[in-house]
Design a protein around this motif. Structure first.
Motif, PDB file in Angstrom:
ATOM      1  N   UNK A  34       2.310   1.828  -3.444  1.00 37.41           N
ATOM      2  CA  UNK A  34       1.339   2.521  -4.205  1.00 37.41           C
ATOM      3  C   UNK A  34       1.194   3.820  -4.095  1.00 37.41           C
ATOM      4  N   UNK A  35       1.020   4.272  -2.883  1.00 41.12           N
ATOM      5  CA  UNK A  35       0.722   5.726  -2.452  1.00 41.12           C
ATOM      6  C   UNK A  35       1.909   6.346  -3.052  1.00 41.12           C
ATOM      7  N   UNK A  36       3.124   5.889  -2.617  1.00 47.38           N
ATOM      8  CA  UNK A  36       4.310   6.732  -3.180  1.00 47.38           C
ATOM      9  C   UNK A  36       4.266   6.931  -4.655  1.00 47.38           C
TER      10      UNK A  36
ATOM     11  N   UNK B 123       0.854  -1.240   0.033  1.00 45.06           N
ATOM     12  CA  UNK B 123      -0.121  -0.098   0.043  1.00 45.06           C
ATOM     13  C   UNK B 123       0.898   1.177  -0.086  1.00 45.06           C
ATOM     14  N   UNK B 124       1.780   1.474   0.821  1.00 49.33           N
ATOM     15  CA  UNK B 124       2.753   2.428   0.900  1.00 49.33           C
ATOM     16  C   UNK B 124       3.620   2.475  -0.596  1.00 49.33           C
TER      17      UNK B 124
ATOM     18  N   UNK C 193       1.677   6.752  -6.780  1.00 46.16           N
ATOM     19  CA  UNK C 193       0.577   7.823  -6.919  1.00 46.16           C
ATOM     20  C   UNK C 193       1.118   9.316  -6.859  1.00 46.16           C
ATOM     21  N   UNK C 194       1.837   9.574  -5.828  1.00 48.56           N
ATOM     22  CA  UNK C 194       2.521  10.960  -5.420  1.00 48.56           C
ATOM     23  C   UNK C 194       3.305  11.426  -6.653  1.00 48.56           C
TER      24      UNK C 194
ATOM     25  N   UNK D 281      -1.029   3.892 -10.034  1.00 46.32           N
ATOM     26  CA  UNK D 281      -0.493   2.674  -9.380  1.00 46.32           C
ATOM     27  C   UNK D 281      -1.508   1.991  -8.400  1.00 46.32           C
ATOM     28  N   UNK D 282      -1.666   0.660  -8.072  1.00 43.75           N
ATOM     29  CA  UNK D 282      -2.736   0.261  -7.030  1.00 43.75           C
ATOM     30  C   UNK D 282      -1.764  -1.027  -6.473  1.00 43.75           C
ATOM     31  N   UNK D 283      -2.313  -1.276  -5.122  1.00 43.34           N
ATOM     32  CA  UNK D 283      -1.719  -2.498  -4.635  1.00 43.34           C
ATOM     33  C   UNK D 283      -2.727  -3.647  -4.532  1.00 43.34           C
TER      34      UNK D 283
END
Lengths: 412, 412
Positions: A82-84, A79-80, A86-87, A92-94
């Protein structure tokens, strides 16, 4: 778009800074036009912490619950990551194992991968997602429970995804920058290999080189997945690291690819055993049932119907082996004069697919050791490997001398 | 077999010792003949740590990834609790939200529960499993992604399971031993209630009593789930804690059930606003759009076509409210002489379903405060509640005086 698999181990995602650094590497590959599948491990230390909790709670734990607990660290990093991404404006997705789904058998805590249907992830690639971040090490059983793949499971996850998605390559980012001709810590002339054949990597992995898990190399070899090992802590080019590939893709190579060693070997000898059919079966069956991992086996030439039987096993299994062998004394006519354990030995091996076509490698190896005054205790050979047991005090000298003699510091 | 739901919060599963202690409580209920559904939170601190990572990684985070990350702590405790029960020879297994499945809508990070089909868990109860340990706070969306239920989500999970499985009771184990007539830290005579009606609990929860999340009480009221709050740190009998239930199940009760307070209140007054239709709508619409949670509203009697408009909101929203009100000055004919904020006030409330049938509670409350020389700034009432704003320095005195006057230290 071509697919690339990139795997980041625990030290490469140990904190948010390192996850950012890994995400930047992913961004570089996305910019080149790849759809990327990223496989992540848990932050380093997290899985061990959870394994500790499980074992403290229940020494004879239910492996299904073990898997449910210890798989959770990978979900956090997926999850982290994917968030990185996206930033960084990378779509991206997990994905957790059960969402893919990564289907395994029901052998909890050491499950085998059975199938990775690519439809779900491919559908998202089709909608514009550029990176699927997959939690490594985990899958789902036919009963719908979470499974884990055992040690090194994230490497295996990565290779299996590369096979399922017909990826151009599977890049394993780790804390070393490639595969070396031998351990640079004991041989200053050790040289990073640009390429190594699957078979050689397999031998080196099983001989103790810790870069890749044996199982992931086997899988890569079976499905012809190009595997690259490289460092997540350095700027990387397309030619960085070491490519593990089919031997046909290696134009020129040294006869010997590398020298491996293992410090934790013990040599055990059953003195004066009756030399008749069935005796070896009794001995090694008993050792197997006691969970002793026997490596090398040598039987002396028989004299007066009796022989010495020697084998090697990990040092910490000596007590178990002794107990097992005492337990069968007298059984099926097995008797022996003495049982001698030598825990002051080490194994040194040379590995290379060139040996198949080139004779004289063994002779050269024995001469090199002899010239250094190193006595060989046990020898075993395979098609592409020669291993010897020597006194442990000579181990480093043996590695260095062999590295020099086979000129491993020079590329082919 | 009858079903019981037991929920353990973060402090009750903060480490392996506490998980063992909680498991023993579960074992007691299993021995009585219940099939038990245990809902667990993450170990205390774990969820906050992960929320911190997500926010540091991505301030405007994708809530789907947030949910995938922050739900992982509950998976760990669910597995560890199942293992602990197995060690006690209680047949148990863990369930993650998607395995049950606990179906929610797609409102990630604050999802609403839509359905909990009981078939999967009931099938296992039928096979001899005695405890289903369910990871709280999490579910699965129609798209197959992990959702979380927002703050206090594990309480809500527990009540929803109790409704879905027609449980005899839902026991919420926490770090206090029940619901009190008021906060024991500011009133030494505070008394633990044996029973309290849903409506009263709802008012107390929304007024700042932190024992139960408002949403879980609403759900319990709707589905008539008997809810018991009790301590996981004490030996417990069947009569321990506080039962939150339908008012018909409370034979005798005081007119006033409890006294609540909230320290973080601010009073804002718009001076000399034109008193004509539409003005209030403009004001409170602007505050709502600015995300100000307006609580009490009072409008003075009009003089010369102008009036004063007073409202309360949390102290930390005062700046936001001021900005919003300056922004609409002049809009739609809105003008006002001055905007005055008083952040030195507190809200004190008395709550009790007895007020419905008993008159004079408000009069008594005002007299008690007046006798203590406490000036009332604002008053609001509902069917079962009277709230007043008073100067903050009098808050504790007000709570103690009201507790005494309504004889809350004595049971009905």
């Amino acid at each position: 778009m071509p697919v690339l698999v990139m795997k980041f181990g625990g030290t490469s995602v140990a904190n948010l800074d390192r996850i950012r650094r890994a995400a930047k590497r992913v961004g570089v590959e996305v910019a080149k036009g790849y759809d990327v599948i990223v496989i992540v491990s848990a932050m380093s230390g997290k899985t061990n912490e959870m394994v500790g909790w499980v074992k403290e709670t229940s020494p004879m734990f239910d492996a299904r619950e073990y898997d449910a607990v210890v798989s959770s660290g990978e979900n956090v990093t997926a999850g982290l990551m994917a968030l990185t991404l996206q930033e960084m404006d990378v779509p991206a997705r997990s994905w957790q194992g059960w969402q893919v789904p990564l289907k395994t058998n029901s052998a909890h805590s050491q499950a085998r991968i059975e199938e990775i249907p690519p439809e779900n992830i491919n559908a998202k690639f089709g909608e514009g997602m550029r990176v699927a971040v997959v939690a490594g090490f985990q899958g789902i059983s036919p009963e719908g429970r979470i499974t884990t793949l055992g040690r090194g499971g994230s490497d295996t996850t990565a290779v299996a995804f590369a096979a399922a998605f017909d990826a151009e390559r599977c890049d394993i980012y780790t804390d070393v920058d490639g595969v070396y001709t031998t351990d640079p810590r004991i041989c200053g002339k050790a040289r990073k290999l640009d390429r190594i054949a699957f078979e050689e990597m397999l031998e080196l992995a099983s001989l103790g080189a810790k870069v890749l898990q044996t199982r992931s190399v086997e899988l890569a070899m079976r499905y012809k997945v190009k595997l690259r090992v490289l460092s997540s802590f350095e700027e990387q080019s397309d030619e960085a690291g070491t490519l593990v590939c089919d031997e046909e893709e290696i134009m020129e190579s040294n006869i010997v690819a590398g020298v491996a060693y293992s410090r934790d070997e013990a040599k055990m000898t059953l003195m004066s055993v009756a030399d008749r059919p069935g005796i070896a079966a009794i001995i090694f069956n008993a050792l197997s049932e006691a969970g002793v991992n026997v490596d090398m086996i040598v039987q002396n030439i028989s004299e007066d119907g009796r022989t010495d039987m020697t084998f090697s096993c990990p040092t910490d299994q000596v007590a178990r082996a002794e107990k097992a062998l005492l337990g069968i004394k007298g059984e099926g006519g097995l008797n022996y004069a003495d049982l001698v354990a030598d825990t002051e030995v080490a194994k040194v091996s040379v590995v290379g697919i060139g040996m198949r076509s080139q004779s004289g490698v063994a002779a050269k190896m024995f001469k090199v050791l002899s010239d250094e005054g190193i006595n060989i205790r046990v020898i075993t050979t395979s098609e592409i490997k020669i291993s010897v047991l020597v006194d442990r005090k000579y181990m480093e000298l043996a590695v260095q001398a062999l590295h020099d003699a086979f000129e491993l510091d020079k590329a082919a």
